[in-house]
Design an enzyme around this catalytic site. Structure first.
Site, PDB file in Angstrom:
ATOM      1  N   GLY A 124       3.206   6.051  -2.543  1.00 20.25           N
ATOM      2  CA  GLY A 124       4.340   6.923  -2.717  1.00 20.25           C
ATOM      3  C   GLY A 124       4.733   6.848  -4.271  1.00 20.25           C
ATOM      4  N   GLY A 165       0.905  -1.255  -0.022  1.00 17.59           N
ATOM      5  CA  GLY A 165       0.059   0.036   0.124  1.00 17.59           C
ATOM      6  C   GLY A 165       0.812   1.270  -0.078  1.00 17.59           C
ATOM      7  N   CYS A 166       2.118   1.186   0.839  1.00 18.56           N
ATOM      8  CA  CYS A 166       2.666   2.506   0.835  1.00 18.56           C
ATOM      9  C   CYS A 166       3.479   2.877  -0.229  1.00 18.56           C
ATOM     10  CB  CYS A 166       3.902   2.296   1.984  1.00 18.56           C
ATOM     11  SG  CYS A 166       2.895   2.075   3.500  1.00 18.56           S
ATOM     12  N   THR A 167       3.850   1.641  -1.081  1.00 18.73           N
ATOM     13  CA  THR A 167       4.578   1.513  -2.377  1.00 18.73           C
ATOM     14  C   THR A 167       3.533   2.242  -3.250  1.00 18.73           C
ATOM     15  OG1 THR A 167       5.933  -0.288  -1.948  1.00 18.73           O
ATOM     16  CG2 THR A 167       5.680   0.240  -4.098  1.00 18.73           C
TER      17      THR A 167
END
Length: 165
Positions: free
Chosen positions: A65, A60-62
């Site tokens: 970002g 999710g963070c990838t």
């Protein structure tokens, strides 16, 4: 001591911060150790966008970002400085930046200073996925809590575009 801060973060009421509230923007260091004076950036007429995320290089963070990186030029044209914030160590954030070709500064917040400032909760060492926009007057412009990692950047960009009309 670190455990104390995490307990404090979890127990901090997330509704205690509202649009219009002034924030005391600190001087911090980015993932590469470069000093960043957040208050001076705002005084220079820039909006400050903080996207808090749980863990560098997680799926999710990838996605979140990467989307901010894709839209970076659009945010820049609108006068918005982007800061990704997590409790990850600086080395993990640097690897995340380089691996994903991220843009904007990444701020390691292992002591929870920024999370406390913006009332971002967390659990077990991971921040909630919250996004905070601060206006050039150093006041909270908008708060998005528990955002969708795949749509966050687009939602925020649409809001900023509407602000600039």
């Amino acid at each position: 001591m670190r455990r104390f801060w995490w307990i404090l973060l979890v127990l901090t009421p997330v509704l205690a911060l509202s649009p219009g509230d002034p924030v005391d923007l600190p001087k911090v260091r980015d993932a590469y150790g470069k000093p960043v004076d957040l208050a001076a950036t705002a005084r220079a007429g820039r909006y400050l966008l903080f996207w808090f995320y749980p863990k560098a290089s997680s799926p999710g963070c990838t996605a979140q970002g990467k989307r901010y990186a894709e839209l970076y030029g659009e945010f820049e044209k609108l006068g918005v400085e982007i800061f990704g914030v997590s409790a990850d160590p600086a080395a993990d954030q640097c690897a995340f930046i380089e691996q994903m070709a991220l843009k904007g500064a990444m701020l390691p917040d292992q002591d929870g200073r920024l999370a406390r400032l913006f009332k971002v909760g967390g659990l077990f060492g991971f921040y909630n996925r919250d996004t905070i926009l601060v206006n050039p007057q150093g006041r909270v412009e908008r708060i998005w809590r528990n955002v969708n990692a795949f749509r966050d950047a687009d939602v925020v960009l649409a809001y900023v575009r509407q602000l600039k009309r």
